[in-house]
Design a protein around this motif. Structure first.
Motif, short mmCIF file in Angstrom:
data_model
loop_
_atom_site.label_atom_id
_atom_site.label_comp_id
_atom_site.label_asym_id
_atom_site.label_seq_id
_atom_site.Cartn_x
_atom_site.Cartn_y
_atom_site.Cartn_z
N LYS A 53 0.81 -1.22 0.00
CA LYS A 53 0.00 0.00 0.00
C LYS A 53 0.84 1.27 0.00
O LYS A 53 0.71 2.12 0.86
CB LYS A 53 -0.99 -0.01 1.16
N ARG A 54 1.70 1.37 -1.00
CA ARG A 54 2.58 2.52 -1.15
C ARG A 54 2.05 3.42 -2.27
O ARG A 54 1.31 2.97 -3.14
CB ARG A 54 4.01 2.06 -1.49
N PRO A 55 2.44 4.69 -2.26
CA PRO A 55 1.98 5.61 -3.31
C PRO A 55 2.47 5.18 -4.70
O PRO A 55 3.57 4.67 -4.85
CB PRO A 55 2.61 6.95 -2.93
N MET A 56 1.63 5.42 -5.67
CA MET A 56 1.97 5.13 -7.06
C MET A 56 1.51 6.29 -7.93
O MET A 56 0.43 6.84 -7.70
CB MET A 56 1.31 3.84 -7.53
N PHE A 73 6.54 3.63 -8.63
CA PHE A 73 6.17 2.83 -7.47
C PHE A 73 6.89 3.40 -6.26
O PHE A 73 7.97 2.93 -5.91
CB PHE A 73 6.59 1.37 -7.66
N ASP A 74 6.34 4.42 -5.63
CA ASP A 74 6.93 5.02 -4.44
C ASP A 74 8.42 5.31 -4.61
O ASP A 74 9.25 4.97 -3.78
CB ASP A 74 6.69 4.13 -3.21
N GLY A 75 8.77 5.92 -5.75
CA GLY A 75 10.16 6.30 -6.00
C GLY A 75 10.90 5.37 -6.95
O GLY A 75 11.95 5.73 -7.47
N HIS A 76 10.39 4.17 -7.19
CA HIS A 76 11.03 3.27 -8.15
C HIS A 76 10.32 3.46 -9.50
O HIS A 76 9.13 3.19 -9.63
CB HIS A 76 10.90 1.81 -7.72
N ILE A 77 11.06 3.90 -10.49
CA ILE A 77 10.48 4.19 -11.80
C ILE A 77 10.58 2.95 -12.69
O ILE A 77 11.64 2.35 -12.83
CB ILE A 77 11.21 5.36 -12.50
N LEU A 78 9.45 2.59 -13.27
CA LEU A 78 9.37 1.50 -14.24
C LEU A 78 8.72 2.06 -15.50
O LEU A 78 7.58 2.52 -15.45
CB LEU A 78 8.54 0.33 -13.70
#
Length: 182
Positions: A53-56, A73-78
């Motif tokens: 349940k992290r920000p997206m 994904f909460d700072g991880h870019i895909l």
């Protein structure tokens, strides 16, 4: 691509897939991955680490060769590229992986089973990834709900993520124009 069947989609999904470029979405996501070996595969595809349940954030940019889907994904870019490869199939590329899907309208949503995967351009046997794919729907609050699951025979879950998204401009309207903390 869905033609007349697209009219059966809920309005939020129809707007999402109509290709309104540069639209931004925000929501929450939960990500699960399998064992340590599988996590190495996830790194090749630049997939995010497990989280709950992290920000997206998500945006879609259109270009001459298809769409670029950018997920934060909460700072991880895909980032991936999505393109139509036949009248009934789309392909999405993540790093060395190209995933082919055959979207279909289901009751109140969209079903996107995986029909093929290529790794470094080499097609993988279909039996390896049976049961992989995605689903999208709209909940009672008008949020897009999504569930993406990638499974490989013999390895189990590679990555599984689900959550909700709402167009960023809609969430600002709900908050009276205030910026959220996402």
């Amino acid at each position: 691509m869905l033609g007349d069947r697209a009219r059966d989609l809920p309005a939020a999904l129809l707007a999402f897939h109509r290709g309104e470029c540069d639209a931004a979405y925000i929501g929450t996501v939960t990500v699960r991955q399998g064992n340590a070996l599988v996590r190495l595969l996830c790194r090749l595809g630049d997939f995010p680490a497990p989280m709950t349940k992290r920000p997206m954030r998500m945006s879609i940019a259109c270009g001459s060769k298809g769409e670029r889907w950018n997920r934060d994904f909460d700072g991880h870019i895909l980032s991936s590229t999505m393109r139509q490869v036949s009248p009934i199939q789309v392909a999405e590329r993540f790093g060395p992986f190209e995933v082919h899907m055959c979207p279909s309208v289901m009751q109140a949503g969209l079903n996107m089973p995986v029909t093929g995967i290529r790794m470094f351009g080499v097609p993988l046997p279909r039996r390896l990834f049976r049961g992989s794919g995605g689903r999208e729907a709209v909940d009672k609050d008008g949020q897009i709900t999504f569930h993406v699951s990638s499974r490989v025979m013999g390895l189990g879950c590679v990555i599984d993520y689900n959550g909700t998204l709402m167009r960023a401009s809609d969430t600002m309207s709900l908050r009276g124009g205030a910026q959220g903390d996402m």
